[in-house]
Design a protein around this motif. Structure first.
Motif, mmCIF file in Angstrom:
data_model
loop_
_atom_site.group_PDB
_atom_site.id
_atom_site.type_symbol
_atom_site.label_atom_id
_atom_site.label_comp_id
_atom_site.label_asym_id
_atom_site.label_seq_id
_atom_site.Cartn_x
_atom_site.Cartn_y
_atom_site.Cartn_z
ATOM 1 N N LEU A 8 -10.647 41.286 5.994
ATOM 2 C CA LEU A 8 -11.885 40.535 6.351
ATOM 3 C C LEU A 8 -11.926 39.050 6.666
ATOM 4 C CD1 LEU A 8 -15.182 41.011 6.038
ATOM 5 C CD2 LEU A 8 -14.880 40.185 3.712
ATOM 6 N N LEU A 9 -10.963 38.217 5.945
ATOM 7 C CA LEU A 9 -10.788 36.856 5.996
ATOM 8 C C LEU A 9 -10.281 36.592 7.605
ATOM 9 C CD1 LEU A 9 -9.503 35.997 2.246
ATOM 10 C CD2 LEU A 9 -11.669 35.503 3.478
ATOM 11 N N ILE A 10 -9.259 37.303 7.690
ATOM 12 C CA ILE A 10 -8.665 37.061 9.173
ATOM 13 C C ILE A 10 -9.586 37.213 10.452
ATOM 14 C CG2 ILE A 10 -7.058 38.238 10.906
ATOM 15 C CD1 ILE A 10 -4.885 38.700 8.515
ATOM 16 N N ASN A 11 -10.680 38.402 10.250
ATOM 17 C CA ASN A 11 -11.519 38.496 11.136
ATOM 18 C C ASN A 11 -12.710 37.370 11.173
ATOM 19 O OD1 ASN A 11 -10.322 40.888 12.312
ATOM 20 N ND2 ASN A 11 -11.432 42.236 10.776
ATOM 21 N N ALA A 12 -12.752 36.904 10.093
ATOM 22 C CA ALA A 12 -13.876 35.924 9.890
ATOM 23 C C ALA A 12 -13.391 34.474 10.489
ATOM 24 C CB ALA A 12 -14.247 35.879 8.344
ATOM 25 N N LEU A 13 -12.210 34.223 10.179
ATOM 26 C CA LEU A 13 -11.674 33.125 10.673
ATOM 27 C C LEU A 13 -11.407 33.364 12.305
ATOM 28 C CD1 LEU A 13 -10.028 30.423 10.473
ATOM 29 C CD2 LEU A 13 -7.907 31.541 10.098
ATOM 30 N N LEU A 43 -18.637 35.889 7.170
ATOM 31 C CA LEU A 43 -17.970 36.943 6.181
ATOM 32 C C LEU A 43 -18.717 38.192 6.650
ATOM 33 C CD1 LEU A 43 -16.613 35.207 2.976
ATOM 34 C CD2 LEU A 43 -15.361 36.102 4.915
ATOM 35 N N LEU A 44 -20.013 37.923 6.329
ATOM 36 C CA LEU A 44 -20.888 39.246 6.553
ATOM 37 C C LEU A 44 -20.894 39.883 8.130
ATOM 38 C CD1 LEU A 44 -24.311 38.321 4.806
ATOM 39 C CD2 LEU A 44 -22.734 40.225 4.369
ATOM 40 N N VAL A 45 -20.911 39.028 9.004
ATOM 41 C CA VAL A 45 -20.510 39.427 10.469
ATOM 42 C C VAL A 45 -19.174 40.140 10.465
ATOM 43 C CG1 VAL A 45 -20.232 38.582 13.120
ATOM 44 C CG2 VAL A 45 -22.165 37.877 11.500
ATOM 45 N N ALA A 46 -18.150 39.610 9.948
ATOM 46 C CA ALA A 46 -17.031 40.107 10.202
ATOM 47 C C ALA A 46 -16.955 41.329 9.191
ATOM 48 C CB ALA A 46 -15.925 39.235 9.431
ATOM 49 N N LEU A 47 -17.546 41.575 8.189
ATOM 50 C CA LEU A 47 -17.707 42.789 7.518
ATOM 51 C C LEU A 47 -18.447 43.737 8.569
ATOM 52 C CD1 LEU A 47 -17.538 44.731 4.922
ATOM 53 C CD2 LEU A 47 -19.679 43.775 4.356
ATOM 54 N N PHE A 96 -29.980 37.044 11.379
ATOM 55 C CA PHE A 96 -28.910 35.978 11.276
ATOM 56 C C PHE A 96 -27.883 36.864 11.948
ATOM 57 C CE2 PHE A 96 -28.590 37.869 7.567
ATOM 58 C CZ PHE A 96 -27.245 38.213 7.229
ATOM 59 N N GLY A 97 -26.750 36.160 12.141
ATOM 60 C CA GLY A 97 -25.581 36.579 12.702
ATOM 61 C C GLY A 97 -25.175 36.434 14.096
ATOM 62 N N LEU A 98 -24.376 37.323 14.776
ATOM 63 C CA LEU A 98 -23.619 37.201 15.903
ATOM 64 C C LEU A 98 -24.711 36.958 17.032
ATOM 65 C CD1 LEU A 98 -20.899 36.925 17.150
ATOM 66 C CD2 LEU A 98 -21.003 39.366 17.396
ATOM 67 N N VAL A 99 -24.559 36.303 17.959
ATOM 68 C CA VAL A 99 -25.265 36.203 19.262
ATOM 69 C C VAL A 99 -24.212 36.364 20.516
ATOM 70 C CG1 VAL A 99 -26.864 34.906 20.712
ATOM 71 C CG2 VAL A 99 -27.194 34.609 17.929
ATOM 72 N N VAL A 100 -24.465 37.157 21.236
ATOM 73 C CA VAL A 100 -23.723 37.310 22.587
ATOM 74 C C VAL A 100 -24.749 37.151 23.811
ATOM 75 C CG1 VAL A 100 -22.067 38.660 23.922
ATOM 76 C CG2 VAL A 100 -21.983 38.787 21.280
ATOM 77 N N ASP A 101 -24.507 36.341 24.544
ATOM 78 C CA ASP A 101 -25.440 35.964 25.617
ATOM 79 C C ASP A 101 -25.326 36.830 26.813
ATOM 80 O OD1 ASP A 101 -26.488 33.648 24.293
ATOM 81 O OD2 ASP A 101 -25.211 32.126 25.420
ATOM 82 N N GLY A 102 -24.463 37.620 26.944
ATOM 83 C CA GLY A 102 -24.517 38.485 27.946
ATOM 84 C C GLY A 102 -23.030 39.634 27.965
ATOM 85 N N PHE A 103 -23.043 40.475 29.008
ATOM 86 C CA PHE A 103 -21.888 41.535 28.887
ATOM 87 C C PHE A 103 -20.630 40.773 29.108
ATOM 88 C CE2 PHE A 103 -19.259 44.222 31.352
ATOM 89 C CZ PHE A 103 -18.745 45.087 30.262
ATOM 90 N N TRP A 104 -20.396 39.737 30.085
ATOM 91 C CA TRP A 104 -19.204 39.159 30.475
ATOM 92 C C TRP A 104 -18.834 38.176 29.390
ATOM 93 C CZ3 TRP A 104 -16.685 41.858 33.389
ATOM 94 C CH2 TRP A 104 -17.188 42.534 34.330
ATOM 95 N N TRP A 105 -19.892 37.512 28.658
ATOM 96 C CA TRP A 105 -19.450 37.019 27.598
ATOM 97 C C TRP A 105 -18.915 37.696 26.344
ATOM 98 C CZ3 TRP A 105 -18.487 31.968 28.181
ATOM 99 C CH2 TRP A 105 -19.275 31.246 28.958
ATOM 100 N N GLY A 106 -19.599 38.817 26.487
ATOM 101 C CA GLY A 106 -19.152 39.807 25.441
ATOM 102 C C GLY A 106 -17.596 40.218 25.652
#
Length: 134
Positions: A8-13, A43-47, A96-106
Motif C-alpha cells: 500500500l505504501l509503495i503504491n501510494a508513493l 493512501l485511500l486512492v492506493a487502496l 476526492f481522489g484520482l483524476v485522469v484527464d483522458g485515455f492517453w493520459w491514463g
C-alpha cells in the motif's frame, strides 16, 4: 498484514511520483492544504487501486487472455489505463481522489505508475528482506 501495508505504501508513493511526472494525472485531496488529508487521500486512492487491480484487473486478464496472446501483451497498456480510469471514476464518486484527464493520459499514467512501483519495490527489497520477495 505487513506485506499488505508495505505494498500500500509503495503504491501510494508511486502514485504520488506519477502525479508529479504526468501532467494529466492528479489527485484531489478531500481537504486541500492539509498535509495529513493529502497523505490519507493518496493512501485511500492506493487502496482502491489495489482492490480494483486485484479483483477486476485479474478477472479482465483472465477473460482477455486470448487478446494478450494475439497482441503480444500490448493490450495490457489498454487494460491498465482503463483500470486507472476506473479508479479515478470510483474515487471521483466520493468527491476526492484520482483524476485522469483522458485515455492517453491514463495509458501514460499506468505505464509510469507500473515502472515506479517496480523500481521502488526493487529499491526496498534489501531493506524489507524476504517478506517483499513473496
Amino acid at each position: 498484514m505487513s506485506r499488505f501495508l508495505v505494498r500500500l505504501l509503495i503504491n501510494a508513493l508511486a502514485l504520488w511520483l506519477t502525479t508529479l511526472l504526468v501532467a494529466g494525472v492528479r489527485v484531489v485531496p478531500f481537504a486541500p492544504g492539509d498535509t495529513l488529508a493529502v497523505v490519507l487521500t493518496y493512501l485511500l486512492v492506493a487502496l482502491v487501486f489495489g482492490v480494483v487491480n486485484g479483483f477486476i484487473g485479474n478477472l479482465v486478464r483472465i477473460v482477455a487472455f486470448p487478446l494478450y496472446i494475439l497482441t503480444l501483451g500490448l493490450i495490457a497498456l489498454v487494460v491498465n489505463a482503463l483500470l486507472l480510469m476506473l479508479v479515478a471514476w470510483l474515487t471521483g464518486l466520493l468527491g476526492f481522489g484520482l483524476v485522469v484527464d483522458g485515455f492517453w493520459w491514463g495509458v501514460l499514467g499506468a505505464v509510469v505508475l507500473a515502472i515506479l512501483s517496480w523500481l521502488i519495490s526493487i529499491v526496498l527489497r534489501p531493506v524489507l528482506g524476504s517478506s517483499a520477495r513473496r
